[in-house]
Design a protein around this motif. Sequence first.
Motif, PDB file in Angstrom:
ATOM      1  N   TRP A 131    -102.167  75.319 -38.502  1.00  0.00           N
ATOM      2  CA  TRP A 131    -101.409  74.956 -37.139  1.00  0.00           C
ATOM      3  C   TRP A 131    -102.124  76.010 -35.981  1.00  0.00           C
ATOM      4  CZ3 TRP A 131     -97.066  72.008 -35.859  1.00  0.00           C
ATOM      5  CH2 TRP A 131     -96.629  71.721 -37.676  1.00  0.00           C
ATOM      6  N   ALA A 132    -102.590  76.259 -35.562  1.00  0.00           N
ATOM      7  CA  ALA A 132    -103.532  77.386 -34.701  1.00  0.00           C
ATOM      8  C   ALA A 132    -103.692  75.875 -33.907  1.00  0.00           C
ATOM      9  CB  ALA A 132    -104.658  78.194 -35.279  1.00  0.00           C
ATOM     10  N   PRO A 133    -104.357  75.011 -33.808  1.00  0.00           N
ATOM     11  CA  PRO A 133    -105.172  73.514 -33.218  1.00  0.00           C
ATOM     12  C   PRO A 133    -104.041  73.317 -32.752  1.00  0.00           C
ATOM     13  CG  PRO A 133    -106.783  73.405 -35.427  1.00  0.00           C
ATOM     14  CD  PRO A 133    -105.067  74.974 -35.413  1.00  0.00           C
ATOM     15  N   THR A 134    -102.673  72.595 -33.278  1.00  0.00           N
ATOM     16  CA  THR A 134    -102.013  72.297 -32.711  1.00  0.00           C
ATOM     17  C   THR A 134    -101.142  73.436 -31.498  1.00  0.00           C
ATOM     18  OG1 THR A 134    -101.377  71.026 -34.206  1.00  0.00           O
ATOM     19  CG2 THR A 134     -99.900  70.966 -32.849  1.00  0.00           C
ATOM     20  N   LEU A 135    -100.741  74.478 -32.245  1.00  0.00           N
ATOM     21  CA  LEU A 135    -100.672  75.645 -31.552  1.00  0.00           C
ATOM     22  C   LEU A 135    -101.181  76.399 -30.039  1.00  0.00           C
ATOM     23  CD1 LEU A 135     -99.151  78.435 -34.028  1.00  0.00           C
ATOM     24  CD2 LEU A 135     -97.736  76.075 -32.884  1.00  0.00           C
ATOM     25  N   ALA A 136    -102.389  75.858 -29.851  1.00  0.00           N
ATOM     26  CA  ALA A 136    -102.803  76.164 -28.966  1.00  0.00           C
ATOM     27  C   ALA A 136    -103.514  74.856 -27.669  1.00  0.00           C
ATOM     28  CB  ALA A 136    -105.006  76.158 -29.905  1.00  0.00           C
ATOM     29  N   CYS A 137    -102.284  73.970 -28.237  1.00  0.00           N
ATOM     30  CA  CYS A 137    -102.846  72.983 -27.127  1.00  0.00           C
ATOM     31  C   CYS A 137    -101.110  73.355 -25.759  1.00  0.00           C
ATOM     32  CB  CYS A 137    -102.165  71.466 -27.469  1.00  0.00           C
ATOM     33  SG  CYS A 137    -103.530  71.165 -28.645  1.00  0.00           S
ATOM     34  N   TYR A 138    -100.303  74.662 -26.379  1.00  0.00           N
ATOM     35  CA  TYR A 138     -99.261  74.916 -25.485  1.00  0.00           C
ATOM     36  C   TYR A 138    -100.243  76.202 -24.713  1.00  0.00           C
ATOM     37  CZ  TYR A 138     -96.967  71.510 -28.195  1.00  0.00           C
ATOM     38  OH  TYR A 138     -97.036  70.567 -28.359  1.00  0.00           O
ATOM     39  N   ALA A 139     -99.452  76.958 -23.256  1.00  0.00           N
ATOM     40  CA  ALA A 139     -99.659  78.371 -22.525  1.00  0.00           C
ATOM     41  C   ALA A 139     -98.023  78.795 -23.537  1.00  0.00           C
ATOM     42  CB  ALA A 139     -99.781  77.905 -21.673  1.00  0.00           C
ATOM     43  N   TRP A 140     -98.029  79.998 -24.563  1.00  0.00           N
ATOM     44  CA  TRP A 140     -97.743  80.471 -24.732  1.00  0.00           C
ATOM     45  C   TRP A 140     -97.237  81.858 -23.823  1.00  0.00           C
ATOM     46  CZ3 TRP A 140     -94.724  77.406 -27.962  1.00  0.00           C
ATOM     47  CH2 TRP A 140     -95.212  77.411 -28.927  1.00  0.00           C
ATOM     48  N   ASP A 141     -95.823  82.224 -23.733  1.00  0.00           N
ATOM     49  CA  ASP A 141     -95.565  83.110 -22.383  1.00  0.00           C
ATOM     50  C   ASP A 141     -95.048  84.509 -22.995  1.00  0.00           C
ATOM     51  OD1 ASP A 141     -94.799  80.986 -20.626  1.00  0.00           O
ATOM     52  OD2 ASP A 141     -93.048  81.143 -20.899  1.00  0.00           O
ATOM     53  N   CYS A 142     -95.112  84.439 -25.142  1.00  0.00           N
ATOM     54  CA  CYS A 142     -94.586  85.843 -25.548  1.00  0.00           C
ATOM     55  C   CYS A 142     -95.053  85.027 -26.757  1.00  0.00           C
ATOM     56  CB  CYS A 142     -93.691  86.000 -25.281  1.00  0.00           C
ATOM     57  SG  CYS A 142     -92.804  87.633 -26.085  1.00  0.00           S
ATOM     58  N   LEU A 143     -95.738  86.595 -27.490  1.00  0.00           N
ATOM     59  CA  LEU A 143     -96.046  86.095 -28.833  1.00  0.00           C
ATOM     60  C   LEU A 143     -95.458  87.565 -29.790  1.00  0.00           C
ATOM     61  CD1 LEU A 143     -96.889  85.243 -31.756  1.00  0.00           C
ATOM     62  CD2 LEU A 143     -99.282  85.785 -30.830  1.00  0.00           C
ATOM     63  N   VAL A 144     -94.901  87.384 -31.182  1.00  0.00           N
ATOM     64  CA  VAL A 144     -93.845  88.667 -31.428  1.00  0.00           C
ATOM     65  C   VAL A 144     -94.448  88.217 -32.633  1.00  0.00           C
ATOM     66  CG1 VAL A 144     -92.279  89.941 -32.493  1.00  0.00           C
ATOM     67  CG2 VAL A 144     -91.852  88.129 -30.117  1.00  0.00           C
ATOM     68  N   LEU A 145     -94.881  89.670 -33.403  1.00  0.00           N
ATOM     69  CA  LEU A 145     -96.113  89.318 -34.840  1.00  0.00           C
ATOM     70  C   LEU A 145     -94.745  90.432 -35.470  1.00  0.00           C
ATOM     71  CD1 LEU A 145     -99.869  89.229 -33.157  1.00  0.00           C
ATOM     72  CD2 LEU A 145     -97.995  87.767 -34.156  1.00  0.00           C
ATOM     73  N   ASP A 146     -94.492  89.810 -36.624  1.00  0.00           N
ATOM     74  CA  ASP A 146     -94.473  90.642 -37.833  1.00  0.00           C
ATOM     75  C   ASP A 146     -95.433  91.928 -38.575  1.00  0.00           C
ATOM     76  OD1 ASP A 146     -92.118  92.133 -39.054  1.00  0.00           O
ATOM     77  OD2 ASP A 146     -91.468  90.247 -40.211  1.00  0.00           O
ATOM     78  N   GLU A 147     -94.750  92.007 -38.639  1.00  0.00           N
ATOM     79  CA  GLU A 147     -95.917  92.823 -40.007  1.00  0.00           C
ATOM     80  C   GLU A 147     -97.058  93.094 -39.642  1.00  0.00           C
ATOM     81  OE1 GLU A 147     -95.007  94.406 -42.628  1.00  0.00           O
ATOM     82  OE2 GLU A 147     -93.194  92.929 -42.877  1.00  0.00           O
ATOM     83  N   PHE A 148     -96.837  93.989 -38.517  1.00  0.00           N
ATOM     84  CA  PHE A 148     -98.282  93.855 -37.523  1.00  0.00           C
ATOM     85  C   PHE A 148     -99.276  94.663 -37.556  1.00  0.00           C
ATOM     86  CE2 PHE A 148    -100.066  95.856 -33.407  1.00  0.00           C
ATOM     87  CZ  PHE A 148    -100.403  94.167 -32.225  1.00  0.00           C
ATOM     88  N   HIS A 149     -98.842  96.085 -38.760  1.00  0.00           N
ATOM     89  CA  HIS A 149    -100.316  96.554 -39.214  1.00  0.00           C
ATOM     90  C   HIS A 149    -100.898  95.565 -40.321  1.00  0.00           C
ATOM     91  CE1 HIS A 149     -96.898  96.663 -42.787  1.00  0.00           C
ATOM     92  NE2 HIS A 149     -97.921  97.109 -43.385  1.00  0.00           N
ATOM     93  N   GLU A 150    -100.554  94.753 -40.928  1.00  0.00           N
ATOM     94  CA  GLU A 150    -101.232  93.765 -41.769  1.00  0.00           C
ATOM     95  C   GLU A 150    -102.870  92.934 -40.435  1.00  0.00           C
ATOM     96  OE1 GLU A 150    -101.678  93.696 -44.555  1.00  0.00           O
ATOM     97  OE2 GLU A 150     -99.350  94.274 -44.649  1.00  0.00           O
ATOM     98  N   LEU A 151    -102.534  93.069 -39.436  1.00  0.00           N
ATOM     99  CA  LEU A 151    -103.339  92.508 -38.686  1.00  0.00           C
ATOM    100  C   LEU A 151    -104.634  93.606 -38.306  1.00  0.00           C
ATOM    101  CD1 LEU A 151    -101.069  90.527 -37.038  1.00  0.00           C
ATOM    102  CD2 LEU A 151    -102.202  89.508 -38.443  1.00  0.00           C
TER     103      LEU A 151
END
Length: 288
Positions: free
Chosen positions: A40-60
């Motif tokens: 889904w990343a290319p589709t999501l990249a078409c928008y300017a997002w104000d906020c991103l919440v990442l669950d299980e952040f330690h996995e990144l």
Amino acid sequence: RERAKWLGDDLVTLRGLTPDHAQLVGAHWVFVNYEVLLAWAPTLACYAWDCLVLDEFHELRSRKTQRMQGMLKALTFSPDCAIFGLSATPTWKSLSDLWNVLDLIYPRRFGTYSQFIAYYKGALPGQWGGLVEMGLTHGPELRARLSSVIFSRTKAELLPDLPPLRRRVVGVEHPGASKRMATAAHALVSHLGETISDEAIEKLVKGVIRKETPRKIARLKDVLAACTDSKRLLVLCETRKDAEKAGIKLAALGLTVRSFHGGQPMAKRLEAIDAIRAFDGEGQAADT
């Protein structure tokens, strides 16, 4: 249902590996699973997002993972996006992993990777290239800087905000027929030696289990009758085949059944889970 309770109705959950812009129209909150994020990343990249919440952040903690690559692509045109990471286990094995997540939230606030490692781990250029880490340095300073970007709450602090725990124990008599038959079969083998093959014993035990299944369903029906005030009931089965059979038997009793197991595609499992959560309580529901 919980998400709608707190965030309203203008939210959407992205599923599957075939992106569709129509799903994002009018959505204020968008939920996406890490397993499908890269698609889904290319589709999501078409928008300017104000906020991103990442669950299980330690996995990144690694930039080479598909999760991280998908997320970076999704934020291509969101340079001012505020990023929040959620984790119940905010631990990292090395300062390299720590820098990856810090630089994701605050780009270059902690310097480049080489600067960060050189300063906080005393790294020096190696004879044959790369960095040779000498050990942790400036530890108190690093802890002080981390205190401004990491906010934590203990389990004791969270307990008052959680709903009361409810526990119910329903006693059920276990037939134990298959166990008794297996014991008897092994005793017979011990007495007769090799006159009975392992295959014959396996068929014998399976036959008993087939006869035992209706008794289990009958017992389960009694349990369901005792739980009249419950909206959802979870039935755990040993194998995928057992789960499918139990689902068919329970549906025959007039129950609303949703079955999910590891043999199903992720999209189908998510669909079943959402259906269980959205069940309105009319009648009884069971998921296997």
